[in-house]
Write an enzyme that holds these catalytic residues in place. Structure first.
Site, PDB file in Angstrom:
ATOM      1  N   SER A 226       0.849  -1.202   0.000  1.00 24.64           N
ATOM      2  CA  SER A 226       0.000   0.000   0.000  1.00 24.64           C
ATOM      3  C   SER A 226       0.877   1.242   0.000  1.00 24.64           C
ATOM      4  O   SER A 226       2.027   1.196   0.441  1.00 24.64           O
ATOM      5  CB  SER A 226      -0.861   0.034   1.262  1.00 24.64           C
ATOM      6  OG  SER A 226      -0.055   0.397   2.374  1.00 24.64           O
ATOM      7  N   ASP A 227       0.344   2.341  -0.490  1.00 21.37           N
ATOM      8  CA  ASP A 227       1.011   3.606  -0.192  1.00 21.37           C
ATOM      9  C   ASP A 227       0.888   3.810   1.319  1.00 21.37           C
ATOM     10  O   ASP A 227       0.015   3.232   1.980  1.00 21.37           O
ATOM     11  CB  ASP A 227       0.415   4.778  -0.974  1.00 21.37           C
ATOM     12  CG  ASP A 227       1.399   5.955  -1.024  1.00 21.37           C
ATOM     13  OD1 ASP A 227       2.364   5.968  -0.228  1.00 21.37           O
ATOM     14  OD2 ASP A 227       1.198   6.861  -1.852  1.00 21.37           O
ATOM     15  N   TRP A 228       1.774   4.645   1.843  1.00 13.83           N
ATOM     16  CA  TRP A 228       1.875   4.778   3.304  1.00 13.83           C
ATOM     17  C   TRP A 228       0.605   5.423   3.862  1.00 13.83           C
ATOM     18  O   TRP A 228       0.354   6.614   3.671  1.00 13.83           O
ATOM     19  CB  TRP A 228       3.124   5.585   3.650  1.00 13.83           C
ATOM     20  CG  TRP A 228       4.331   4.719   3.919  1.00 13.83           C
ATOM     21  CD1 TRP A 228       5.127   4.791   5.033  1.00 13.83           C
ATOM     22  CD2 TRP A 228       4.883   3.668   3.120  1.00 13.83           C
ATOM     23  NE1 TRP A 228       6.126   3.841   4.973  1.00 13.83           N
ATOM     24  CE2 TRP A 228       5.997   3.134   3.820  1.00 13.83           C
ATOM     25  CE3 TRP A 228       4.538   3.093   1.904  1.00 13.83           C
ATOM     26  CZ2 TRP A 228       6.759   2.081   3.328  1.00 13.83           C
ATOM     27  CZ3 TRP A 228       5.303   2.051   1.407  1.00 13.83           C
ATOM     28  CH2 TRP A 228       6.388   1.553   2.116  1.00 13.83           C
ATOM     29  N   GLY A 229      -0.202   4.593   4.489  1.00 14.41           N
ATOM     30  CA  GLY A 229      -1.443   5.109   5.072  1.00 14.41           C
ATOM     31  C   GLY A 229      -2.630   5.026   4.131  1.00 14.41           C
ATOM     32  O   GLY A 229      -3.657   5.661   4.371  1.00 14.41           O
ATOM     33  N   ALA A 230      -2.525   4.231   3.067  1.00 11.79           N
ATOM     34  CA  ALA A 230      -3.630   4.164   2.105  1.00 11.79           C
ATOM     35  C   ALA A 230      -4.732   3.203   2.552  1.00 11.79           C
ATOM     36  O   ALA A 230      -5.852   3.265   2.049  1.00 11.79           O
ATOM     37  CB  ALA A 230      -3.110   3.741   0.728  1.00 11.79           C
TER      38      ALA A 230
END
Ligand code: BGC
Length: 779
Positions: A226-230
């Site tokens: 995932s993108d960071w915090g997605a």
């Protein structure tokens, strides 16, 4: 991904835990699976050993800052990008990094996009070729790439929530094309999903995107991170095909994954599959490193350990240093020089002659702007000052004058300007450094205009009034409105962002040590109001309508016949090139283009050849022409020629046929242009391609016109209608206007005119029967 690691002893909770990070930059070590370190990327290794963040706030260990994508793309050279990728891979190894978070391959849809500096181009072919080269280079060193941000992340505004609402053709033909090319040809070990939604569905929970398309259609066999915090709903993400949620921590939702399985809401097989993919990535890294160590000569990283996960401790905390830092700084300078674009050069003002009185103006000359802000921000091993490098090549007749400030300070702007203008007047030539400061563009927000600061343009106007031989050097991450600069300065060099060695590279180009060969990977429009997404950017109420459809970048300006300030693909040289002997011959489903490029000038130089293709009589909407091939020649001596051969592939010619959900190569005549830019087309030639037989199923909703255009349906219709259909097939008999009216009647309306439903059923059956030897393609 297949994995030989035995996960059968792991509990459900342990398998769920393998799918989230241990902390900000590492995955978890569980059972036989080691922890992996992932970090940014893409233009340098951002290895943090102290405070961690993904916003570019805290520092990181020194590493080479290569040209960010906005600069690197202007080289148009996959070979060069591959070498940069190899160097990044080596540094990642030295710094104990297993996966480098790049390349960013989203399309530059709008020049205001805050992250455009981290992306390559407005064109999918160029983006795909360069991105694939980067992935190949990094992974050759035994370090995984992370292709990002998948997908349709084309703006920063509301990026964690907004839906990119895109029709199927632009989605496939523009926004997914580079991803598809890179996944299929360079096989990245990881793909990073984006924050945004795509047509309403969050990328991190998008099963169509992460599983059906990525794994099913394209054959991806790595880890989706995932993108960071997605990730907001971890079970939904796991079900969609997301393997690793980053960063880790108590909020990662391992417990929710377990609870969802226990409640029967999530199939345990999905959790096992994600854990297996993470284990497979660790194996893949280990194998690649064993291979590179075993190879004769190994890689520069061969002296590093081979085990992923075990090296955080080995990392000494001193960053990239010594001989590796020196070697990579030289590569960074070579690469940066290849990225500089000579936008104009009236009266052959450039290159400069050493020993002349040169007034260098602008704070960017002393303190260069060389990278963008946000998660990709790296701590450079050293930074070349353009001023020092200009002095090194130009001699002690070079003077320096700030002329303006980039931050509000004590200095009186009028005093600064007057002093610089006087110096320009007294010199033989002025070199004025203009650009955007770091706080004027960054990841995290979009710009709302394309303007250079007014103070800079006023200074340029005053300098140019006094000194006709004025050269402008530009630094910026996003496209600028350059009409005022083009009008005021006879010579303009565009550096975009060039990385830590950009200062030396600019000096090399200014003095002709390097003959510029950079080409714009993005159009410079006349004004913001002309840009394709002007009325649809950045959207409203968390929806961004991609209303310009296929017409992104030069596709838009060409279709609308709009003037641009500098076209896509533009870039001058200190020499000239002639194109001759253009030919095109069939090759596979596509064709091969051949031509001869000759250096017609007086200096050695390299040319970037661009092949554009159009289908003038296409039955579907298309851009006038689109880039379908590129080649960079070697350095040609004056008078020397090079035969250039470029394969134009089916995948770059086909369009996405929405009625059958497939790629289709349209049969017919293709026009092929060889150009030095999208608006400097030097030669063209036509080639006929057999293409695919397009069979659109005939349904009750099809019109008579559509049925008549299909040979089998037309035959069936003739049988049913006899003479009536024959006369309908003849525009003369019924009149063109009558034909057009009848042609738009759907078949299901024929019942109103007395056709029995059995007749209609028979008609559809006959029309939709596929003859055994039809030769239709399944893909
Ligand atoms: C960015 C990614 C980056 C990640 C980790 C995110 O905010 O969108 O590109 O890789 O942070 O720093």
């Amino acid at each position: 991904m297949t994995s030989r690691t035995d996960l059968s002893q792991l509990s459900l909770a342990e398998k769920a835990a393998l799918g989230s990070g241990a902390d900000f930059w590492t995955s978890r070590a569980i059972g036989p699976v080691p922890a992996l370190t992932l970090t940014d990327g893409p233009h340098g290794v951002r290895r943090q050993t102290g405070a961690t963040d993904h916003l570019g706030l805290a520092g990181s260990e020194p590493a080479t800052c290569f040209p960010p994508a906005v600069g690197l793309a202007n080289s148009w050279d996959p070979g060069l990008v591959r070498r940069v990728g190899e160097a990044l891979g080596r540094e990642a190894r030295v710094l104990g990094v297993d996966v480098l978070l790049g390349p960013g391959v989203n399309i530059k849809r709008d020049p205001r996009g805050g992250r455009n500096f981290e992306y390559y181009s407005e064109d999918p072919l160029l983006t795909g070729r360069l991105g694939a080269a980067w992935v190949g280079g990094v992974q050759s060193a035994g370090v995984g790439a992370s292709l990002k941000h998948f997908a349709a992340n084309n703006a920063e505004h509301d990026r964690m929530r907004a839906s990119s609402d895109i029709d199927p053709r632009p989605l496939r033909e523009i926004y997914l094309r580079a991803f598809s090319h890179i996944v299929r040809t360079a096989r990245p070990w990881t793909v990073m999903c984006s924050y945004n939604r795509i047509n309403g569905v969050s990328a991190a929970q998008n099963r169509w995107l992460l599983t059906d398309l990525l794994r099913g259609e394209w054959g991806f066999d790595g880890v989706v991170v995932s993108d960071w915090g997605a990730v907001v709903d971890r079970p939904a993400s796991v079900a969609a095909g997301l393997d690793l949620a980053m960063p880790g921590g108590p909020g990662a939702g391992d417990d929710r994954v377990v609870a969802a399985v226990e409640a029967g809401a999530l199939d345990e097989a999905a959790v096992t599959a994600a854990a297996t993919n993470v284990a497979g990535l660790a194996e893949r890294i280990h194998q690649a490193r064993t291979r590179t160590v075993d190879e004769p000569g190994g890689t520069a990283a061969a002296s590093e350990q081979t085990d992923p996960g075990a090296h955080s401790e080995e990392n000494t905390g001193s960053g990239v240093s010594g001989g590796l830092a020196d070697t990579h700084h030289r590569l960074a300078r070579e690469a940066a020089a290849r990225c500089v674009v000579l936008l104009q050069n009236d009266r052959d003002l450039l290159p400069l002659t050493p020993g002349r009185n040169i007034a260098v103006i602008g704070p960017f000359a002393a303190e260069p702007r060389y990278q963008g802000g946000g998660s990709s921000h790296v701590t450079a091993t050293r930074i070349d000052s353009p001023l020092a490098e200009i002095r090194a090549l130009g001699g002690d007749t070079v003077t320096y004058h700030p002329g303006f400030t980039v931050t509000t300070g004590d200095a009186d702007p009028a005093d600064l300007r007057d002093e610089a203008v006087a110096a320009a007047r007294d010199a033989e030539v002025a070199v004025v450094f203009l650009g955007l400061a770091a706080d004027q563009e960054s990841e995290g927000f979009d710009r709302d205009h394309l303007e250079l600061p007014a103070e800079q343009l006023e200074l340029l106007a005053a300098v140019a009034r006094e000194q006709p031989d004025t050269v402008v050097v530009l630094a910026h991450g996003g496209v600028l409105r350059l009409e005022p600069v083009a009008r005021l300065a006879p010579a303009v060099l565009d550096g975009a962002l060039l990385g830590q060695a950009g200062g030396g590279a600019l000096a090399d180009v200014l003095f002709g040590v390097v003959n510029p060969s950079g080409r714009l990977a993005e159009t410079v429009p006349v004004r913001l109001q002309d840009t394709p997404a002007y009325l649809n950017f950045p959207g409203e109420n968390s929806h961004v309508r991609y209303g310009e459809g296929l017409f992104v970048g030069y596709r838009w300006y060409d279709a609308r016949d709009l003037d641009v300030c500098y076209p896509f693909g533009h870039g001058l040289s200190y020499t000239g090139f002639g194109y001759s002997g253009l030919s095109a011959g069939p090759a596979g489903d596509g064709f091969t283009v051949r031509l001869t490029v000759t250096n017609t000038g007086t200096r050695p130089g390299r040319e970037v050849v661009q092949i554009y293709t159009g289908v003038p009589d296409s039955a579907v909407q298309r851009p006038v022409r689109a880039l379908t091939g590129t080649a960079v020649t070697g350095e040609l001596a004056p008078g020397a020629s090079e035969q250039v051969t470029i394969d134009v592939l089916r995948e770059d010619l086909a369009y996405w046929e929405t009625r059958i959900g497939r790629w289709v190569l349209e049969p017919g005549t293709y026009r092929v242009w060889a150009g030095a830019s999208s608006r400097d087309l030097r030669a063209d030639i036509d080639i006929d391609l057999a293409g695919d037989t397009l069979r659109i199923p005939i349904t009750l909703d099809s019109t008579l016109g559509e049925a008549m255009a299909d040979p089998r349906a037309a035959a069936a219709l003739s049988a049913v209608f006899g003479e009536m259909a024959d006369s309908m097939g003849s525009g003369d008999a019924l009149g063109v206007d009558m034909m057009r009216m009848i042609a738009s009647i759907p078949l299901n309306r024929l019942a109103l005119f007395g056709m029995a439903s059995e007749q209609l059923d028979a008609l559809l059956a006959a029309a939709n029967t596929t003859p055994p030897d039809s030769g239709e393609r399944a893909d």
